[in-house]
Design an enzyme around this catalytic site. Structure first.
Site, PDB file in Angstrom:
ATOM      1  N   ARG A  83      -8.517  42.708   1.276  1.00 56.81           N
ATOM      2  CA  ARG A  83      -8.327  44.152   1.252  1.00 56.81           C
ATOM      3  C   ARG A  83      -6.855  44.517   1.294  1.00 56.81           C
ATOM      4  NH1 ARG A  83     -12.177  46.702   5.712  1.00 56.81           N
ATOM      5  NH2 ARG A  83     -11.303  44.874   6.714  1.00 56.81           N
ATOM      6  N   GLY A 119     -23.035  30.128  14.451  1.00 61.23           N
ATOM      7  CA  GLY A 119     -21.745  29.530  14.100  1.00 61.23           C
ATOM      8  C   GLY A 119     -21.824  28.100  13.629  1.00 61.23           C
ATOM      9  N   GLU A 143     -15.896  42.687  21.664  1.00 65.30           N
ATOM     10  CA  GLU A 143     -15.101  43.591  20.851  1.00 65.30           C
ATOM     11  C   GLU A 143     -14.907  44.918  21.575  1.00 65.30           C
ATOM     12  OE1 GLU A 143     -16.118  43.707  16.652  1.00 65.30           O
ATOM     13  OE2 GLU A 143     -17.301  41.893  16.951  1.00 65.30           O
ATOM     14  N   LYS A 181     -30.116  37.551  13.632  1.00 69.36           N
ATOM     15  CA  LYS A 181     -30.294  36.098  13.638  1.00 69.36           C
ATOM     16  C   LYS A 181     -31.768  35.732  13.857  1.00 69.36           C
ATOM     17  CE  LYS A 181     -25.544  35.527  15.202  1.00 69.36           C
ATOM     18  NZ  LYS A 181     -24.666  35.508  16.394  1.00 69.36           N
ATOM     19  N   GLY A 197     -16.372  32.171  16.310  1.00 71.13           N
ATOM     20  CA  GLY A 197     -14.990  31.722  16.228  1.00 71.13           C
ATOM     21  C   GLY A 197     -14.641  31.238  14.830  1.00 71.13           C
TER      22      GLY A 197
END
Lengths: 429, 429
Positions: free
Chosen positions: A47, A135, A191, A206, A305
């Site tokens: 972006r 992950g 966050e 998930k 991560g």
């Protein structure tokens, strides 16, 4: 004669994408040896083109992702943008222009997995997404390949690292939810807006993906019952300890006893301290799988991560490149079983209920009658009283969620019940 | 038009084979849906043809395994005989006559994996063997596919259920080795002759296979250092507890710090109680993998038994059948890295050493001098004495196995050292 390199287009160059690019460069020889041909980073869609990206040739960087996936010479598109659009359109366009796709996009897969799989199949291409769930933990591949000859009955997973960090902190320090969340935020585990994690949206996506693969049945995000963990209190942890349990936010995908239907849900639950999932600490993820022949399996590792997610992406990239060189494709969507996805009311489990009641004779009898009238059998009751107030902690035998809801509704109407302090499901026994 | 069924020949119909046949029959529709074509049991080679085998058509049973694999119409040969011969010749013959092979044979794979892979590749066929290591636990596929884009540095595993049962029993009850072994035998966890398990032969074969895949390097059975667990005592467990550890028989495959060489070994070792492997109970298996990008992963589940092993075999069968229908083959041997396999002397780890010494002044100084002379740095010493006798427990910092051996040899020569009660490596820190 040198083998033709496989060309990779990278969509997104954030935490995961930059790590994918870095490993593709630093481990180029290993990847080439494992694939049987070199892989070449052919373009990177971003972006913000001005940002300095160490190790990435600036001439590869573009803001026109659509043009990149339409180039026609791209073998594999790696999508690590996240979110629904433009990811969905870019992936579909990539298939139409001859590329296979590796994606880490759980939200998109949970919402539109079927359509994306159909687009891949229509164009004879691969869609791999190991990184979308838990992950770095190999989970999609074991479920759809290793267990392809088995019958999975249950998937029980800690699939969100942020909430596991918070709950683990509450468990080990006695902290309340807000205090633990603040620490998670300060350490970068949560966050600024933690809603997607703490309200269970991330885990629900998930759960939909895992249930779909485990049961060979389409499970949409809307099919997943979802309850966040913001209401879990230090008192709940104390109650859990008294039962020899801890509390985890679990994604639970289950086949019904008769095998004809499945359920998928995300909520906080008490699990025994002896259960392998109980000792999953910090931001780690783990998924427990129960199947007919294999029995009980567990997969454990970092659930998020940049590096761990990149590991999963690159494993898929190698597989897709190998398939491409062999002129083959890997397993596609498997939804042949087409089982009924039942609503939460049909889930059968045990419950731990804390009630604030008046401290006078006959209350326990009243409460017990309500449970009996709704067909919910009581396992144990613990009564504690002082100064005219008392608490009743009821642990039930297995009952349907609908029966339990009916029971709680009726309990709330009793004069002697001043409040329902908490209701927690008990799993993993 | 009906899709041509894929024909499967089963070599061996014991605990695993009969379970494979049973699931192939009872789950035929699921397998067909997942493969995209029906699978048909085309022949079963056995040693004792007279035995009644429930659910298996007697006309399929033969004692002539060679003729079966030579038929030419067999798509996949499933080898669950075990041992080196005739399994090796039968597998090679199967490849030459057009079949792919699924095997659960750890001994054969550890000894002749390279030759078998070469035979598969020469004939353009698949060789899959998920069941050869850690039973039902998906491990081969995650290592050779999911982590194909990562760099594995270490594999630390409990890969033998019998010895884990015995050690767990010793740990939880304070029992001695013989008592725990007797219980394992009575419960069917140990065979009448437990040598292969308790002396680490079984684990060593698995270590060779795991190291080969993890490091893309051929590791032969002879390359694996092996030490059984028959010498582990109740006193060792008490010492382990004092260090906050327990004792497990571990298979350890490691890349050296400089990355140029690897080692593979099997021996009992102390590991911290906080390590995920420490809580692996009973006959369960678990394998801990450390890699550059993914970090720490663990795979846990039943490591043996008819059903769990059959689950792994059938997962491979589905994969091989899919490959066959797609005209492709899965990943073959990957030994391109060709790293040096170093001997045990070059392994660097920590040690816990118990010495019986004379209880008089100056002994500790003497002992410490020997360690220093051999370049082995001491972390902690604990001295306990009574009635003219004393014990010294020394825990070292990291040192090479060769240095430690030299130290122990010199210690034995000291007049004041009456005996070396035990030497145990400390891992997983």
């Amino acid at each position: 004669m040198r083998t033709r390199p496989l060309k990779v287009a990278l969509l997104g160059c954030g935490v995961v994408g930059s790590e994918v690019a870095r490993i593709m460069t630093t481990h180029a020889d290993d990847l080439a040896a494992r694939i049987g041909a070199p892989v070449e980073l052919a373009g990177v869609a971003v972006r913000r083109p001005g940002k300095v990206r160490e190790g990435i040739d600036p001439s590869l960087v573009t803001t026109d992702a659509t043009a990149l996936v339409k180039r026609g010479d791209i073998d594999v598109v790696v999508e690590v943008i996240g979110g629904i659009e433009p990811a969905r359109t870019l992936i579909t366009t990539a298939f139409e222009h001859g590329a296979s796709v590796v994606s880490a996009n759980k939200a998109l897969l949970a919402q539109d997995g079927a359509a994306l799989h159909a687009a891949a199949e229509r164009n004879g291409k691969d869609l791999y997404y190991e990184a979308a769930v838990a992950g770095a933990i190999p989970l999609i591949r074991p479920l759809r390949e290793s267990l392809a000859g088995d019958k999975v009955n249950r998937v029980l997973g800690i699939v969100n690292g942020t909430t596991n960090f918070i709950l683990d902190k509450m468990d080990s320090t006695g902290a309340g939810y807000q205090e633990a969340l603040d620490e998670a935020t300060a350490l970068g585990y949560a966050e600024a807006d933690p809603t997607a994690d703490v309200e269970g949206f991330d885990a629900a996506a998930k759960a939909a993906i895992l249930a779909g693969i485990a049961f060979h049945t389409r499970v949409r995000l809307d099919d997943v019952y979802r309850e966040g963990m913001t209401e879990v209190t230090a008192a709940d942890f104390r109650s859990a300890r008294e039962m020899g349990c801890t509390i985890k936010l679990l994604a639970i995908c289950e086949r019904s006893k008769d095998g004809a239907s499945v359920t998928a849900r995300v909520h906080p639950a008490m699990i025994p301290l002896t259960h392998p999932l109980a000792s999953v600490r910090g931001a780690y993820n783990a998924v427990f799988v129960e199947s007919d022949a294999a029995g009980q399996l567990m997969f454990y590792g970092p659930g998020a991560g940049g590096s761990p997610t990149a590991s999963a992406v690159l494993g898929d990239l190698v597989a897709v490149c190998r398939n491409r060189r062999g002129g083959a494709t890997g397993p596609g969507e498997s939804a042949y079983a087409d089982l009924t996805v039942s609503p939460m009311g049909e889930v059968v489990t045990r419950y731990h209920i804390s009630l604030d009641v008046a401290d006078k004779p006959g209350v326990l009898a009243q409460v017990a009658t309500v449970f009996a009238e709704h067909g919910v059998s009581i396992d144990t009751v613990r009564q504690q009283g002082k100064d005219g107030e008392a608490s009743l902690v009821v642990v039930t035998h297995r009952a349907s969620d609908a029966s339990l809801s009916g029971t709680v509704e009726a309990l709330r109407k009793l004069d002697t019940v001043r409040g329902v302090a908490s209701i927690m499901r008990v799993e993993g026994e």
